[in-house]
Design a protein around this motif. Structure first.
Motif, PDB file in Angstrom:
ATOM      1  N   TYR A 191      36.822  52.041  34.473  1.00  0.00           N
ATOM      2  CA  TYR A 191      35.372  52.125  34.277  1.00  0.00           C
ATOM      3  C   TYR A 191      34.669  50.980  35.004  1.00  0.00           C
ATOM      4  N   TYR A 192      35.215  49.766  34.898  1.00  0.00           N
ATOM      5  CA  TYR A 192      34.643  48.642  35.638  1.00  0.00           C
ATOM      6  C   TYR A 192      34.627  48.938  37.139  1.00  0.00           C
ATOM      7  N   LEU A 193      35.748  49.408  37.660  1.00  0.00           N
ATOM      8  CA  LEU A 193      35.865  49.643  39.095  1.00  0.00           C
ATOM      9  C   LEU A 193      34.875  50.691  39.583  1.00  0.00           C
ATOM     10  N   THR A 194      34.755  51.794  38.870  1.00  0.00           N
ATOM     11  CA  THR A 194      33.863  52.863  39.328  1.00  0.00           C
ATOM     12  C   THR A 194      32.387  52.483  39.188  1.00  0.00           C
ATOM     13  N   GLU A 195      32.047  51.732  38.155  1.00  0.00           N
ATOM     14  CA  GLU A 195      30.651  51.364  37.936  1.00  0.00           C
ATOM     15  C   GLU A 195      30.180  50.274  38.890  1.00  0.00           C
ATOM     16  N   LEU A 196      31.105  49.503  39.447  1.00  0.00           N
ATOM     17  CA  LEU A 196      30.716  48.431  40.365  1.00  0.00           C
ATOM     18  C   LEU A 196      29.956  48.954  41.579  1.00  0.00           C
ATOM     19  N   ILE A 197      30.276  50.156  42.024  1.00  0.00           N
ATOM     20  CA  ILE A 197      29.627  50.654  43.242  1.00  0.00           C
ATOM     21  C   ILE A 197      28.189  51.077  42.998  1.00  0.00           C
ATOM     22  N   GLU A 198      27.804  51.215  41.736  1.00  0.00           N
ATOM     23  CA  GLU A 198      26.418  51.597  41.427  1.00  0.00           C
ATOM     24  C   GLU A 198      25.475  50.402  41.472  1.00  0.00           C
ATOM     25  N   CYS A 199      26.032  49.207  41.456  1.00  0.00           N
ATOM     26  CA  CYS A 199      25.179  48.005  41.484  1.00  0.00           C
ATOM     27  C   CYS A 199      25.796  46.959  42.400  1.00  0.00           C
ATOM     28  N   PRO A 200      25.873  47.259  43.715  1.00  0.00           N
ATOM     29  CA  PRO A 200      26.473  46.297  44.637  1.00  0.00           C
ATOM     30  C   PRO A 200      25.678  44.997  44.693  1.00  0.00           C
ATOM     31  N   PRO A 201      26.349  43.845  44.641  1.00  0.00           N
ATOM     32  CA  PRO A 201      25.644  42.557  44.658  1.00  0.00           C
ATOM     33  C   PRO A 201      25.214  42.187  46.071  1.00  0.00           C
ATOM     34  N   ASP A 202      24.375  41.171  46.177  1.00  0.00           N
ATOM     35  CA  ASP A 202      23.941  40.700  47.490  1.00  0.00           C
ATOM     36  C   ASP A 202      24.688  39.441  47.909  1.00  0.00           C
ATOM     37  N   HIS A 203      25.745  39.093  47.161  1.00  0.00           N
ATOM     38  CA  HIS A 203      26.575  37.941  47.512  1.00  0.00           C
ATOM     39  C   HIS A 203      27.977  38.157  46.937  1.00  0.00           C
ATOM     40  N   ASN A 204      28.917  37.342  47.381  1.00  0.00           N
ATOM     41  CA  ASN A 204      30.291  37.479  46.898  1.00  0.00           C
ATOM     42  C   ASN A 204      30.403  37.124  45.425  1.00  0.00           C
ATOM     43  N   LEU A 205      31.248  37.859  44.721  1.00  0.00           N
ATOM     44  CA  LEU A 205      31.470  37.616  43.299  1.00  0.00           C
ATOM     45  C   LEU A 205      32.963  37.572  43.007  1.00  0.00           C
ATOM     46  N   ILE A 206      33.355  36.702  42.090  1.00  0.00           N
ATOM     47  CA  ILE A 206      34.707  36.698  41.541  1.00  0.00           C
ATOM     48  C   ILE A 206      34.565  36.807  40.034  1.00  0.00           C
ATOM     49  N   LEU A 207      35.071  37.891  39.464  1.00  0.00           N
ATOM     50  CA  LEU A 207      34.884  38.179  38.045  1.00  0.00           C
ATOM     51  C   LEU A 207      36.229  38.417  37.370  1.00  0.00           C
ATOM     52  N   ASP A 208      36.423  37.763  36.227  1.00  0.00           N
ATOM     53  CA  ASP A 208      37.624  38.000  35.436  1.00  0.00           C
ATOM     54  C   ASP A 208      37.518  39.322  34.697  1.00  0.00           C
ATOM     55  N   VAL A 209      38.655  40.007  34.613  1.00  0.00           N
ATOM     56  CA  VAL A 209      38.767  41.204  33.789  1.00  0.00           C
ATOM     57  C   VAL A 209      39.554  40.822  32.543  1.00  0.00           C
ATOM     58  N   ALA A 210      38.968  41.041  31.375  1.00  0.00           N
ATOM     59  CA  ALA A 210      39.625  40.642  30.132  1.00  0.00           C
ATOM     60  C   ALA A 210      39.533  41.747  29.096  1.00  0.00           C
ATOM     61  N   GLY A 211      40.607  41.916  28.366  1.00  0.00           N
ATOM     62  CA  GLY A 211      40.589  42.824  27.237  1.00  0.00           C
ATOM     63  C   GLY A 211      39.948  42.157  26.045  1.00  0.00           C
ATOM     64  N   PRO A 212      40.001  42.776  24.867  1.00  0.00           N
ATOM     65  CA  PRO A 212      39.303  42.235  23.696  1.00  0.00           C
ATOM     66  C   PRO A 212      39.975  41.029  23.064  1.00  0.00           C
ATOM     67  N   GLU A 213      41.231  40.710  23.451  1.00  0.00           N
ATOM     68  CA  GLU A 213      41.895  39.551  22.851  1.00  0.00           C
ATOM     69  C   GLU A 213      42.901  38.928  23.803  1.00  0.00           C
ATOM     70  N   GLN A 214      43.074  37.602  23.615  1.00  0.00           N
ATOM     71  CA  GLN A 214      44.109  36.863  24.335  1.00  0.00           C
ATOM     72  C   GLN A 214      45.403  36.953  23.525  1.00  0.00           C
ATOM     73  N   MET A 215      46.525  37.229  24.200  1.00  0.00           N
ATOM     74  CA  MET A 215      47.783  37.418  23.497  1.00  0.00           C
ATOM     75  C   MET A 215      48.926  36.765  24.264  1.00  0.00           C
ATOM     76  N   THR A 216      49.945  36.292  23.540  1.00  0.00           N
ATOM     77  CA  THR A 216      51.154  35.838  24.213  1.00  0.00           C
ATOM     78  C   THR A 216      51.977  37.064  24.604  1.00  0.00           C
ATOM     79  N   TYR A 217      52.867  36.869  25.560  1.00  0.00           N
ATOM     80  CA  TYR A 217      53.751  37.969  25.957  1.00  0.00           C
ATOM     81  C   TYR A 217      54.663  38.358  24.794  1.00  0.00           C
ATOM     82  N   ARG A 218      55.030  37.382  23.996  1.00  0.00           N
ATOM     83  CA  ARG A 218      55.870  37.666  22.823  1.00  0.00           C
ATOM     84  C   ARG A 218      55.136  38.592  21.858  1.00  0.00           C
TER      85      ARG A 218
END
Length: 486
Positions: A191-218
């Protein structure tokens, strides 16, 4: 608004899910892959607003025409499955692409990279970061999404954890299992990937993708095991390094070893993610870890709902949760001056009077083993002694895909812990032909892997003999052969 979109790396995990989403939204998509046949096998060969292009960025070729009338580019290329030199391969591909991108009329580039750590020495993560820098050197507007583990069928990191859960009731691991990550569901990332093309920025962006919680691999593996109704124990050992852990990956996971090894290198540190800015720009409900797993498991049957398996109902019926998403494979390829027609004529005789062309005694032993546990491999059957058709039964095998003078795929019908197929592929290479005989195996748990490795020496011995026997039956010359296993 409909756009003309170029997806580079469409045959990969994310690309193969992204392309259908973009098509459903009404965009025209040009999808590239290193092997055009793999794209066509996805059923993408006859879609009106989809153009398929074979593209190998490792080859020095002019890419000018690739960008004609393209508004937006998704760059999804990585080199983890390339081999030990995948870092340089990945960066060279990015440089080659960026050079021609600079001179194009593309407005926006979306690049899917990886979360970064301040302390990690992972070559894989460093290459992901440098690829973003190379794309930005094109002077185009680049949006880089940095993601961690993606929860979905075929996601390498997720499939490695799945295999751990299914193969090991007790896991002795490096201390990296206490490192933290922010897994996200495949649906949310798409959803993030497809929606990005509807609002292209006018400068470079670096954005983190995060789920609802931080978790250890364990925690991820323990919670994953509970969803599967299992109870795995994870025991971290300080002296067991990630490098040491890579040596037994080949025997524990069905994920290709090169990919699994690269991933392990990025697990030795925390990969923090702050997804608030991306969520502010593109708000959506982020599903939790357990919900993401359930969605992934529900999509698992996509493996056999494909042209690769011929959409065969028997394959779908036999598929089970817990089968390795990625197949193991072993094959033998032989060069010859025999014609495609002569080779095909011989291949079609399989299971008849000549049986399996080579080492028929070993085939018979395997059939008796199947009969002893209730299988029907000893029941001989062929509809026609000379010709094969789609759906034909050959003893315990079933023809699930067939292309005259080129390709035959047989569904494995004996009792065993997994799902497999046997393929014959004939290629016309101009001054010679190749005949390839290859087994593919989706193992079920540890016993499925054990079965595969126990049978591999016999497979390679038999396949080599079968290719030679087929060529000799054509009264042709044998030029060169080679073994391949993954």
């Amino acid at each position: 608004m409909s756009r003309n979109i170029l997806v580079v790396g469409a045959s990969g995990y994310i690309g193969s899910h992204l392309v259908p989403n973009l098509l459903n939204l009404g965009h025209h998509v040009t999808a590239t892959g290193r092997n055009l046949k793999l794209l066509e096998k996805r059923g993408w060969g006859n879609i009106n607003n989809l153009t398929l292009v074979e593209l190998d960025l490792d080859i020095d070729q002019d890419l000018t025409d690739l960008f004609t009338d393209i508004d937006t580019v998704y760059f999804l290329v990585h080199g983890m499955n390339h081999g030990h030199d995948f870092i340089e391969f990945e960066l060279d591909c990015a440089r080659h692409f960026s050079h021609y991108l600079r001179h194009s009329d593309v407005e926006h580039v979306v690049y899917l990279g990886a979360l970064q750590s301040q302390t990690s020495q992972s070559k894989h993560l460093s290459a992901r970061k440098e690829t973003g820098n190379i794309l930005r050197n094109s002077d185009k507007c680049v949006t880089e999404l940095r993601a961690g583990i993606i929860i979905g069928p075929g996601s390498a990191a997720f499939e490695v954890m799945q295999d751990f859960v299914y193969h090991l009731p007790v896991m002795l691991t490096p201390s990296w299992v206490t490192s933290r990550n922010s897994p996200i569901a495949l649906r949310n990332l798409l959803y993030y990937l497809t929606e990005l093309i509807e609002c292209p920025p006018d400068h470079n962006l670096i954005l983190d993708v995060a789920g609802p919680e931080q978790m250890t691999y364990r925690d991820q593996m323990v919670r994953l095991s509970k969803v599967h109704g299992k109870n795995i124990r994870v025991i971290p050992l300080k002296w067991l390094s990630p490098k040491m852990a890579t040596y037994w990956l080949r025997f524990i996971t069905s994920v290709p070893t090169n990919i699994a090894r690269a991933l392990i290198g990025g697990l030795s540190c925390d990969l923090p993610a702050d997804g608030s800015e991306l969520q502010r720009r593109i708000p959506q409900h982020l599903i939790n870890y357990e919900e993401a797993i359930q969605e992934a498991l529900a999509m698992n049957t996509e493996v056999v709902k494909s042209d690769i398996w011929g959409f065969d109902p028997d394959a779908l019926l036999r598929w089970q949760t817990g089968y390795g998403y990625y197949p193991k494979q072993a094959g033998y390829t032989l060069k010859t001056d025999a014609s495609c027609e002569d080779l095909w004529r011989q291949v079609q005789l399989i299971g008849g009077e000549e049986r399996y062309f080579y080492a028929n005694g070993l085939w018979l032993v395997r059939e008796w083993m199947d009969a002893m546990i209730g299988g029907n491999a000893l029941k001989r059957y062929r509809r026609d002694p000379q010709q094969l058709q789609l759906g034909d039964k050959i003893d315990s095998w079933k023809v699930i895909s067939l292309e005259k003078n080129h390709f035959l795929s047989l569904l494995f019908g004996m009792k065993a812990p997994g799902l497999g197929r046997l393929e014959f592929t004939i290629e016309d290479c101009g001054d010679h032909r190749t005949i390839d005989i290859r087994a593919w195996w989706h193992p079920k748990g540890f016993m499925g892997l054990l079965y595969w490795f126990a049978m591999m020496p016999a497979h390679l011995f038999i396949f080599r003999g079968m290719t030679h026997a087929l060529v000799k039956r054509c009264k042709a010359k044998i030029q060169q052969g080679n073994i391949e296993t993954k």
